[in-house]
Each structure stands twice: as structure tokens, then as C-alpha cells.
Design a protein around this motif. Structure first.
Motif, PDB file in Angstrom:
ATOM      1  N   ASP A   1       6.393  10.957   1.701  1.00  0.00           N
ATOM      2  CA  ASP A   1       5.441  12.061   1.833  1.00  0.00           C
ATOM      3  C   ASP A   1       6.115  13.298   1.251  1.00  0.00           C
ATOM      4  O   ASP A   1       7.235  13.638   1.650  1.00  0.00           O
ATOM      5  CB  ASP A   1       5.099  12.281   3.318  1.00  0.00           C
ATOM      6  N   PRO A   2       5.478  13.984   0.321  1.00  0.00           N
ATOM      7  CA  PRO A   2       6.122  15.156  -0.295  1.00  0.00           C
ATOM      8  C   PRO A   2       6.476  16.251   0.695  1.00  0.00           C
ATOM      9  O   PRO A   2       7.309  17.101   0.410  1.00  0.00           O
ATOM     10  CB  PRO A   2       5.082  15.633  -1.324  1.00  0.00           C
ATOM     11  N   ASP A   3       5.868  16.219   1.885  1.00  0.00           N
ATOM     12  CA  ASP A   3       6.122  17.265   2.872  1.00  0.00           C
ATOM     13  C   ASP A   3       7.179  16.869   3.901  1.00  0.00           C
ATOM     14  O   ASP A   3       7.484  17.652   4.803  1.00  0.00           O
ATOM     15  CB  ASP A   3       4.817  17.621   3.609  1.00  0.00           C
ATOM     16  N   ARG A   4       7.716  15.650   3.789  1.00  0.00           N
ATOM     17  CA  ARG A   4       8.718  15.202   4.762  1.00  0.00           C
ATOM     18  C   ARG A   4       9.878  14.539   4.032  1.00  0.00           C
ATOM     19  O   ARG A   4       9.666  13.782   3.094  1.00  0.00           O
ATOM     20  CB  ARG A   4       8.109  14.199   5.756  1.00  0.00           C
ATOM     21  N   PRO A   5      11.109  14.771   4.492  1.00  0.00           N
ATOM     22  CA  PRO A   5      12.286  14.171   3.830  1.00  0.00           C
ATOM     23  C   PRO A   5      12.546  12.751   4.292  1.00  0.00           C
ATOM     24  O   PRO A   5      13.624  12.426   4.799  1.00  0.00           O
ATOM     25  CB  PRO A   5      13.412  15.125   4.250  1.00  0.00           C
ATOM     26  N   VAL A   6      11.577  11.881   4.131  1.00  0.00           N
ATOM     27  CA  VAL A   6      11.711  10.477   4.536  1.00  0.00           C
ATOM     28  C   VAL A   6      11.418   9.613   3.319  1.00  0.00           C
ATOM     29  O   VAL A   6      10.410   9.813   2.633  1.00  0.00           O
ATOM     30  CB  VAL A   6      10.730  10.120   5.683  1.00  0.00           C
ATOM     31  N   SER A   7      12.289   8.649   3.056  1.00  0.00           N
ATOM     32  CA  SER A   7      12.099   7.796   1.890  1.00  0.00           C
ATOM     33  C   SER A   7      11.040   6.742   2.144  1.00  0.00           C
ATOM     34  O   SER A   7      10.700   6.430   3.293  1.00  0.00           O
ATOM     35  CB  SER A   7      13.413   7.104   1.514  1.00  0.00           C
ATOM     36  N   LEU A   8      10.535   6.192   1.054  1.00  0.00           N
ATOM     37  CA  LEU A   8       9.571   5.101   1.137  1.00  0.00           C
ATOM     38  C   LEU A   8      10.133   3.973   1.992  1.00  0.00           C
ATOM     39  O   LEU A   8       9.446   3.433   2.871  1.00  0.00           O
ATOM     40  CB  LEU A   8       9.260   4.601  -0.275  1.00  0.00           C
ATOM     41  N   ALA A   9      11.393   3.590   1.740  1.00  0.00           N
ATOM     42  CA  ALA A   9      12.004   2.475   2.464  1.00  0.00           C
ATOM     43  C   ALA A   9      12.133   2.780   3.944  1.00  0.00           C
ATOM     44  O   ALA A   9      11.863   1.918   4.798  1.00  0.00           O
ATOM     45  CB  ALA A   9      13.373   2.148   1.872  1.00  0.00           C
ATOM     46  N   ASP A  10      12.544   3.992   4.290  1.00  0.00           N
ATOM     47  CA  ASP A  10      12.722   4.335   5.700  1.00  0.00           C
ATOM     48  C   ASP A  10      11.395   4.360   6.439  1.00  0.00           C
ATOM     49  O   ASP A  10      11.300   3.898   7.581  1.00  0.00           O
ATOM     50  CB  ASP A  10      13.419   5.695   5.827  1.00  0.00           C
TER      51      ASP A  10
ATOM     52  N   ARG B   1       0.827  -1.206   0.000  1.00  0.00           N
ATOM     53  CA  ARG B   1       0.000   0.000   0.000  1.00  0.00           C
ATOM     54  C   ARG B   1       0.861   1.256   0.000  1.00  0.00           C
ATOM     55  O   ARG B   1       0.586   2.225  -0.724  1.00  0.00           O
ATOM     56  CB  ARG B   1      -0.931  -0.021   1.228  1.00  0.00           C
ATOM     57  N   THR B   2       1.932   1.251   0.792  1.00  0.00           N
ATOM     58  CA  THR B   2       2.835   2.403   0.813  1.00  0.00           C
ATOM     59  C   THR B   2       3.454   2.633  -0.558  1.00  0.00           C
ATOM     60  O   THR B   2       3.524   3.759  -1.063  1.00  0.00           O
ATOM     61  CB  THR B   2       3.937   2.197   1.864  1.00  0.00           C
ATOM     62  N   LEU B   3       3.910   1.536  -1.185  1.00  0.00           N
ATOM     63  CA  LEU B   3       4.515   1.632  -2.513  1.00  0.00           C
ATOM     64  C   LEU B   3       3.529   2.226  -3.512  1.00  0.00           C
ATOM     65  O   LEU B   3       3.858   3.158  -4.263  1.00  0.00           O
ATOM     66  CB  LEU B   3       4.966   0.248  -2.971  1.00  0.00           C
ATOM     67  N   LEU B   4       2.311   1.703  -3.532  1.00  0.00           N
ATOM     68  CA  LEU B   4       1.327   2.162  -4.507  1.00  0.00           C
ATOM     69  C   LEU B   4       0.937   3.619  -4.262  1.00  0.00           C
ATOM     70  O   LEU B   4       0.747   4.388  -5.208  1.00  0.00           O
ATOM     71  CB  LEU B   4       0.098   1.258  -4.467  1.00  0.00           C
ATOM     72  N   ASP B   5       0.823   3.999  -2.997  1.00  0.00           N
ATOM     73  CA  ASP B   5       0.474   5.388  -2.691  1.00  0.00           C
ATOM     74  C   ASP B   5       1.573   6.343  -3.151  1.00  0.00           C
ATOM     75  O   ASP B   5       1.293   7.417  -3.707  1.00  0.00           O
ATOM     76  CB  ASP B   5       0.242   5.555  -1.186  1.00  0.00           C
ATOM     77  N   VAL B   6       2.832   5.953  -2.916  1.00  0.00           N
ATOM     78  CA  VAL B   6       3.949   6.812  -3.306  1.00  0.00           C
ATOM     79  C   VAL B   6       4.017   6.948  -4.825  1.00  0.00           C
ATOM     80  O   VAL B   6       4.186   8.051  -5.358  1.00  0.00           O
ATOM     81  CB  VAL B   6       5.272   6.254  -2.739  1.00  0.00           C
ATOM     82  N   VAL B   7       3.876   5.829  -5.528  1.00  0.00           N
ATOM     83  CA  VAL B   7       3.947   5.875  -6.990  1.00  0.00           C
ATOM     84  C   VAL B   7       2.783   6.682  -7.553  1.00  0.00           C
ATOM     85  O   VAL B   7       2.948   7.447  -8.518  1.00  0.00           O
ATOM     86  CB  VAL B   7       3.959   4.447  -7.570  1.00  0.00           C
ATOM     87  N   ALA B   8       1.612   6.540  -6.952  1.00  0.00           N
ATOM     88  CA  ALA B   8       0.438   7.265  -7.447  1.00  0.00           C
ATOM     89  C   ALA B   8       0.605   8.775  -7.324  1.00  0.00           C
ATOM     90  O   ALA B   8      -0.007   9.537  -8.087  1.00  0.00           O
ATOM     91  CB  ALA B   8      -0.806   6.808  -6.689  1.00  0.00           C
ATOM     92  N   ARG B   9       1.444   9.226  -6.391  1.00  0.00           N
ATOM     93  CA  ARG B   9       1.638  10.668  -6.206  1.00  0.00           C
ATOM     94  C   ARG B   9       2.662  11.262  -7.174  1.00  0.00           C
ATOM     95  O   ARG B   9       2.812  12.480  -7.249  1.00  0.00           O
ATOM     96  CB  ARG B   9       2.076  10.955  -4.766  1.00  0.00           C
ATOM     97  N   GLN B  10       3.379  10.408  -7.901  1.00  0.00           N
ATOM     98  CA  GLN B  10       4.375  10.927  -8.826  1.00  0.00           C
ATOM     99  C   GLN B  10       3.702  11.566 -10.040  1.00  0.00           C
ATOM    100  O   GLN B  10       2.644  11.117 -10.486  1.00  0.00           O
ATOM    101  CB  GLN B  10       5.301   9.795  -9.291  1.00  0.00           C
ATOM    102  N   GLU B  11       4.309  12.615 -10.567  1.00  0.00           N
ATOM    103  CA  GLU B  11       3.743  13.286 -11.741  1.00  0.00           C
ATOM    104  C   GLU B  11       3.707  12.354 -12.947  1.00  0.00           C
ATOM    105  O   GLU B  11       2.767  12.390 -13.741  1.00  0.00           O
ATOM    106  CB  GLU B  11       4.569  14.533 -12.063  1.00  0.00           C
ATOM    107  N   GLU B  12       4.737  11.525 -13.081  1.00  0.00           N
ATOM    108  CA  GLU B  12       4.792  10.546 -14.163  1.00  0.00           C
ATOM    109  C   GLU B  12       5.130   9.179 -13.562  1.00  0.00           C
ATOM    110  O   GLU B  12       5.929   9.094 -12.634  1.00  0.00           O
ATOM    111  CB  GLU B  12       5.861  10.922 -15.195  1.00  0.00           C
ATOM    112  N   PRO B  13       4.537   8.108 -14.069  1.00  0.00           N
ATOM    113  CA  PRO B  13       4.887   6.776 -13.567  1.00  0.00           C
ATOM    114  C   PRO B  13       6.375   6.502 -13.773  1.00  0.00           C
ATOM    115  O   PRO B  13       6.934   6.843 -14.820  1.00  0.00           O
ATOM    116  CB  PRO B  13       4.028   5.829 -14.418  1.00  0.00           C
ATOM    117  N   PRO B  14       7.063   5.929 -12.788  1.00  0.00           N
ATOM    118  CA  PRO B  14       8.489   5.624 -12.943  1.00  0.00           C
ATOM    119  C   PRO B  14       8.710   4.689 -14.128  1.00  0.00           C
ATOM    120  O   PRO B  14       7.979   3.713 -14.316  1.00  0.00           O
ATOM    121  CB  PRO B  14       8.864   4.945 -11.618  1.00  0.00           C
ATOM    122  N   ARG B  15       9.722   4.989 -14.910  1.00  0.00           N
ATOM    123  CA  ARG B  15      10.056   4.177 -16.072  1.00  0.00           C
ATOM    124  C   ARG B  15      11.566   3.968 -16.122  1.00  0.00           C
ATOM    125  O   ARG B  15      12.338   4.802 -15.637  1.00  0.00           O
ATOM    126  CB  ARG B  15       9.625   4.877 -17.372  1.00  0.00           C
TER     127      ARG B  15
END
Length: 644
Positions: free
Chosen positions: A395-404, A368-382
Motif C-alpha cells: 500500500d503506498p500509504d503504509r511501509p509494508v511489503s507485498l510479501a509481509d 490478487r495482491t500481486l496484481l493489485d500492487v503491480v497495477a499501482r506501479q507507474e511503470e510495469p516492472p521489467r
């Protein structure tokens, strides 16, 4: 029980089949039911499962949902009062279930009776229950009493509204009916039943033993009321399904105490007929299950105890099982590849097929975290952008990576020092370095024991086949992916950076004479040349035939070594990386080197997300298989797996 709610992916056997079976009343009769406990680490979908069951029960059977992390240190009897309040809600066909015995206990326990002066205490009770007058006529006094108790810390803040609602369900009960119920609780004592009420109030403020005795009486009252609701009166024929109790986070001290009290009360009742299907969740192991169930992540060790059932096994049990034990455990934690793709499809996220499952191994929270993060990107990662997927901001408002963010959610209960040791230990293939101080570079005296206890008790270990035909415990695959990502981001010039840790791991295995395991860490360091040297033996002589036992052993070593972790390099495509890795290898060994490097990169879900290395792998296997005897058949079989 029918329902139109959409099933959660991967749990239909629990949320539908098992619920339907345990709410069923064969012949209109109750039967012995287990307490069902869904087990799994944080983010495994336990709360979502209970929400799914609650939605299915809505307007069909009485149900109550309680989260023990929101109850504070409430005693079992107080928790039970809240559950009864929810179960007493009106449900079509069922009507409104009344709990007169339990309600009277709760009312008396909330009262500020003068237990030092029994005549005054009895007079206080008489004020509420004047002879031959219905109890509900004293609504104002009852509510005042509940408010007083709430102000004094007796009942939680919802007491006035709850008492008012319960009174609405008791409007046919008069004083004599209530006292008759209490007389049953006192097991035939010739004393004035009002004395029991006064003693109940007094003991509730007494010693721990007195308070436990009060809790027992409250649970007995609840089960007696529940039995009466399903077997007596005009409602008996229309109550055709058991009610449902849902308990989230039952691993807490309060949750365990509640379940222990409920099971003890069931045994005391002697009816062998339960009328409430209980579904709980837990993210830690309960020693009460030892002897009947095997803890996930632990080898059999000669026992035949079952592991917690999967959703599919629960589905089969719901259709075939006729007798149930006291506990029934089901394991959550990872969706299969099909269920994972179903979640991805529902989310409408554009990622390469198979990548979400390979990366998260179907961990629901991680997915769910992965899908939420990807859905927020302007373009799908390629392309190369996919290789940095775990480093995207959660979260675009916090400097924390998906993995962390995902890792911190899984191990938030682990002290920081142990958390860092766990990151270091993840360099190993299994859990062999949890307590190895030379590898951890840690001085914690019992860090290994504490780490193992945390992992096994929080369902963060898995079993995988070993080379001897048995199984060995390893870190949960999603957890290890996150730990390795954290390890790869450590400073390289420190004692616990990627290079330093894997060098110590390699030296550890070299000291034990385990060359294949040492080569695993050579490859983690990017030393393809050392791995080629270790694997080149069967191909050293061009005219030497390769027999099948040798080929089989060689493939096992190849698989083990190339499963080593790597640090994805976002600055180069996989084909370029392979050529960089083998540039110092002699030309004569180029085919084997290219196979090793390609397998290594493609084994990481983010190493070659576009599957560009399949052709290289197929060609290398085929080239090594040429003119090499019966063993070449096994190499050709491998090549076939990668043929487009």
C-alpha cells in the motif's frame, strides 16, 4: 439453474455444475442432499465462491447468505431466524415462501412473558391471538413485542423490520392455522398448545439442555415449513428448484453448532427429502469429517479415504453421482496455471507469462495482491525490477511489503513467537524442522506440535512426491515463498538469520549422514563449490561411461539440491550472478558448476524472470552428456527441455 453471471476462474465445477445439480428436483421431488463445504486457507476464494453462487441465485431461487464471523455468539435458533427472513424474500415464479411455524416460535421466544405466572402468560398470548381474528391485524402489537425483545437482547436489531416483512408473507394465516402448526410441534400432546408456547419461552431462558431443546424445536419448525412450502398448496408445481443456503466461515463455534443442529433436524424429520442446498465455507478442519474424508496435507497411511474434491472432480460428480453422503468437501486454495493466466489477463497486468503462477502457485489471495500492487506501479516492472517484486509496498500509504502483507494475512491466527519459529522452520525442504529445537534455536516446549496442528488444520500443508515413490508433507508453496522471503530479511548477525539457520540445517543432515540434503543447504548458503564436489563423482574420469541407473540417481540428487532457496540479488543480472557464484570453482569443474548455479537461480521464480539462463543450462547438460554411455541419453533429454 441458468445464469449469466461470469464464472470465477477455477471454480466453475462448484459454482455452476454442483449448484445446478443440488438445486435440481428430479420429478419435482426433494431428495437427500449433502452439506457442501468449501475448504481452504485465508485468501483461497471461499467468500468469493459464495458471492458467485448468490449472484447466480438472484431472482431465480430463494437464497440466504450469512457470515458466521458477523453473528457474534448467536445460538443456532437465532441464526436460523435470520436465514428464514432472507429466504422469505419474493422471487419471481417462487413467490414468497412463508415460515409460519418458525415465525411463531421466534415471536414467542422474543416475548417478555411472565413465565412465573402461567395464567398471566396465557393471557399475554391471548392478547396477540384473539379468537377468530387474523394475526396480521395485530401488527402494531407484534412490532411492539419485537421491539421490546430487541431492547432486552432477545432478538437482533433487525427484529421489527423482519417481523413486519414476515407478516406480509402470512396475510392468509389465521389464528387456528397457527395453532394447528404448533399442535404438530407438540407431537400430539393433548395440552393446550398455548402451554407449549409458554414453555418454549421459559425453556429458552433455562439450562443449556433446555436451550438446546428449544433450538431443536425451532429447527424442526423450519424444516416443516420448508417441506410445506415445496410440497403443499398452490405453489408446489412452480417451485421447481431447491432453495439455497450459503454459510460463510462455518469453522467458527457458531457455524459448527448450526450445521450440527441442521443435520440432526434433517435426521429427525425422517422425510429423506431436503429442499435446501447448503453451501458452507471453512478454513479449518472439522473432526466430524474424520472417518469419511482425509485431511488435506496428510498422507494416506494405508486408508482409502478420499481427499476433498477439486473443482474439476466436483464437475464430474455433478454429472455422474446419484447418491450423496452427509458431507461433500471441496478444496480451494490454488488455481492451475491456465486459470491463473486467465485472472492475469482479466486484470490487464503486464507481467512475463508464467511468472504470476510460478510465484504464487495460483493462490487466489496472493495472486490478487500481486496484481493489485503491480497495477499501482507507474511503470510495469521489467528486468531486474522483477527480482524485487515481493518487496514492493503493498500500500503506498503504509511501509509494508507485498510479501509481509500476504504472509501476515495467512498466519494472523498464529501467536507471534510461533510465527517466528515457522519462519525459521521454512528453511527445511519439508516440515522436518517444525519441532527441531537445535535448528529453531527456540525454547518453546511444544512449539512443533502447535505449529503442525495450525498448519494441518488451516490447510497450509501440501503433499509432494518423495524419492521413494510415496508422498511427504511440505509447506504450502505460496506460504513457504513468503516465509523464506521473511527469513532472508532477518539480520545476518543474529542466531536466526539466513546463514545461521541454513548452517544448522546442514549440520543436522551431516549428522544423519544425509549428504544430498546437506548439500541442499550448502547451496542455500551460496556454496556452489561444495555442491560441485558432492555431484562430481560420475564425471571424475573422462573415459568412464555413465550408465542409466547412475544418471537417473544423479539427476534426482541434482534436482533436490538445486531446489534450494536463494536470496535474489537485485544488483546483478542472472548471468553475472552465475559467474560470481562459480568464480572460485576449478576450471575443470566449470561446466558442472555453471549448471548447478544456473538451475538454482532459475528455479526461483524471481531468480531469472526473463529466462536468460536457459541457454546456459542447455549447453551444460549437453556438454556433460558427451561420450558418456547410455546415461547420456537422460542428460540430452534434459538439455532438450531448455532448447529454445
Amino acid at each position: 439453474m441458468s445464469g449469466s453471471a461470469r464464472s470465477l476462474s477455477g471454480v466453475r465445477g462448484i459454482a455452476w455444475s454442483l449448484v445446478d445439480e443440488l438445486t435440481r428436483r428430479p420429478g419435482g421431488q426433494g431428495r437427500e442432499l449433502p452439506v457442501v463445504v468449501a475448504l481452504g486457507p485465508r485468501g483461497s476464494g471461499k467468500t468469493a465462491l459464495l458471492d458467485q453462487i448468490r449472484d447466480r441465485c438472484a431472482n431465480q431461487v430463494p437464497s440466504a447468505l450469512l457470515d458466521f464471523q458477523e453473528t457474534g455468539d448467536a445460538r443456532p435458533s437465532r441464526v436460523l431466524t435470520g436465514l428464514a427472513f432472507d429466504l422469505s424474500r419474493y422471487v419471481p415464479q417462487f413467490g414468497r415462501m412463508a415460515f409460519p411455524r418458525l415465525w411463531l416460535c421466534a415471536l414467542v421466544l422474543a416475548g417478555n412473558l411472565n413465565t412465573a405466572d402461567r395464567p398471566k402468560a396465557l393471557a399475554g398470548l391471548n392478547e396477540l391471538m384473539t379468537k377468530d381474528r387474523p394475526l396480521e391485524r395485530h401488527r402494531a402489537q407484534v412490532l411492539d413485542l419485537a421491539r421490546l425483545a430487541g431492547e432486552a437482547g432477545g432478538l437482533p436489531g433487525w427484529a421489527p423490520d423482519a417481523t413486519n416483512t414476515l407478516l406480509n408473507g402470512l396475510n392468509v394465516l389465521s389464528r387456528w392455522r397457527m395453532l394447528r402448526s404448533v399442535r404438530k410441534l407438540s407431537k400430539g400432546s393433548p395440552r393446550d398448545p398455548r402451554d407449549l408456547l409458554v414453555d418454549l419461552n421459559k425453556n429458552d431462558k433455562g439450562s443449556p439442555a433446555d436451550r438446546r431443546a428449544v433450538d431443536d424445536i425451532v429447527f424442526d419448525a423450519f424444516l416443516a415449513d420448508l417441506h410445506q412450502a415445496f410440497t403443499g398448496g398452490l405453489h408446489r408445481l412452480q417451485r421447481t428448484a431447491n432453495c439455497v443456503i450459503l454459510l460463510d466461515n462455518a469453522h467458527t463455534a457458531e457455524g459448527r453448532a448450526f450445521l450440527a443442529a441442521l443435520l440432526a433436524a434433517r435426521r429427525r424429520s425422517g422425510t429423506r427429502a431436503d429442499h435446501a442446498a447448503v453451501f458452507a465455507t471453512s478454513r479449518t478442519w472439522n473432526v466430524e469429517w474424520n472417518g469419511a474424508w482425509r485431511r488435506p496435507g496428510t498422507p494416506p497411511n494405508g486408508t482409502d479415504l478420499p481427499l476433498p474434491r477439486t473443482a474439476g472432480e466436483a464437475d464430474r460428480d455433478s454429472r455422474t453421482r446419484t447418491d450423496w453422503d452427509q458431507w461433500y468437501l471441496v478444496g480451494l486454495g490454488h488455481l492451475d496455471d491456465a486459470a491463473t493466466e486467465d485472472v492475469v489477463s482479466q486484470a490487464g497486468v503486464d507481467l512475463p507469462a508464467g511468472l504470476p503462477y510460478r510465484l504464487t502457485r495460483g493462490h487466489p489471495g496472493g495472486l490478487r495482491t500481486l496484481l493489485d500492487v503491480v497495477a499501482r506501479q507507474e511503470e510495469p516492472p521489467r528486468g531486474q525490477a522483477l527480482r524485487g517484486l515481493l518487496s514492493l509496498p503493498a500500500d503506498p500509504d503504509r511501509p509494508v511489503s507485498l510479501a509481509d502483507e500476504a504472509l501476515d494475512a495467512l498466519v494472523q491466527d498464529l501467536p507471534p513467537a510461533l510465527r517466528e519459529d515457522l519462519v525459521t522452520a521454512s528453511a527445511g525442504r519439508g516440515i522436518e524442522f517444525l519441532s527441531e529445537p537445535t535448528v529453531l534455536a527456540s525454547a518453546l516446549p511444544d512449539g512443533g506440535g502447535a505449529l503442525y496442528a495450525f498448519l494441518v488444520n488451516n490447510f497450509l500443508l501440501a503433499l509432494e512426491p518423495d524419492q521413494d515413490g510415496g508422498t511427504r508433507p511440505v509447506l504450502d508453496p505460496w506460504l513457504r515463498t513468503l516465509l523464506l522471503h521473511r527469513l532472508s530479511r532477518r539480520a545476518e548477525d543474529g542466531p536466526v538469520g539466513w546463514t545461521a539457520v541454513h548452517r544448522r540445517c546442514r549440520e543436522y543432515y551431516e549428522g544423519l549422514g544425509l549428504t544430498t540434503e546437506a548439500s541442499y543447504h550448502d547451496l542455500a548458503l551460496g556454496d556452489v563449490g561444495a555442491v560441485v564436489t558432492a555431484l562430481a563423482g560420475p564425471f571424475a574420469e573422462a573415459d568412464r561411461p555413465l550408465d542409466q541407473p547412475t544418471a537417473r540417481a544423479w539427476l534426482r540428487d541434482l534436482d533436490l539440491i538445486t531446489s534450494a532457496p536463494n536470496r535474489p540479488a537485485p544488483d546483478a543480472d542472472p548471468l553475472t550472478q552465475v559467474e560470481r557464484l562459480i568464480e572460485d570453482v576449478p576450471a575443470a569443474d566449470a561446466t558442472l558448476a555453471r549448471l548447478v548455479a544456473s538451475l538454482w537461480l532459475s528455479g526461483d521464480p524471481l531468480g531469472d524472470p526473463g529466462d536468460t539462463l536457459r541457454g546456459r543450462i542447455e549447453h551444460a547438460y549437453s556438454a556433460l552428456a558427451q561420450h558418456r554411455g547410455q546415461g547420456s541419453i537422460l542428460l540430452y533429454d534434459r538439455a532438450e527441455r531448455y532448447r529454445a
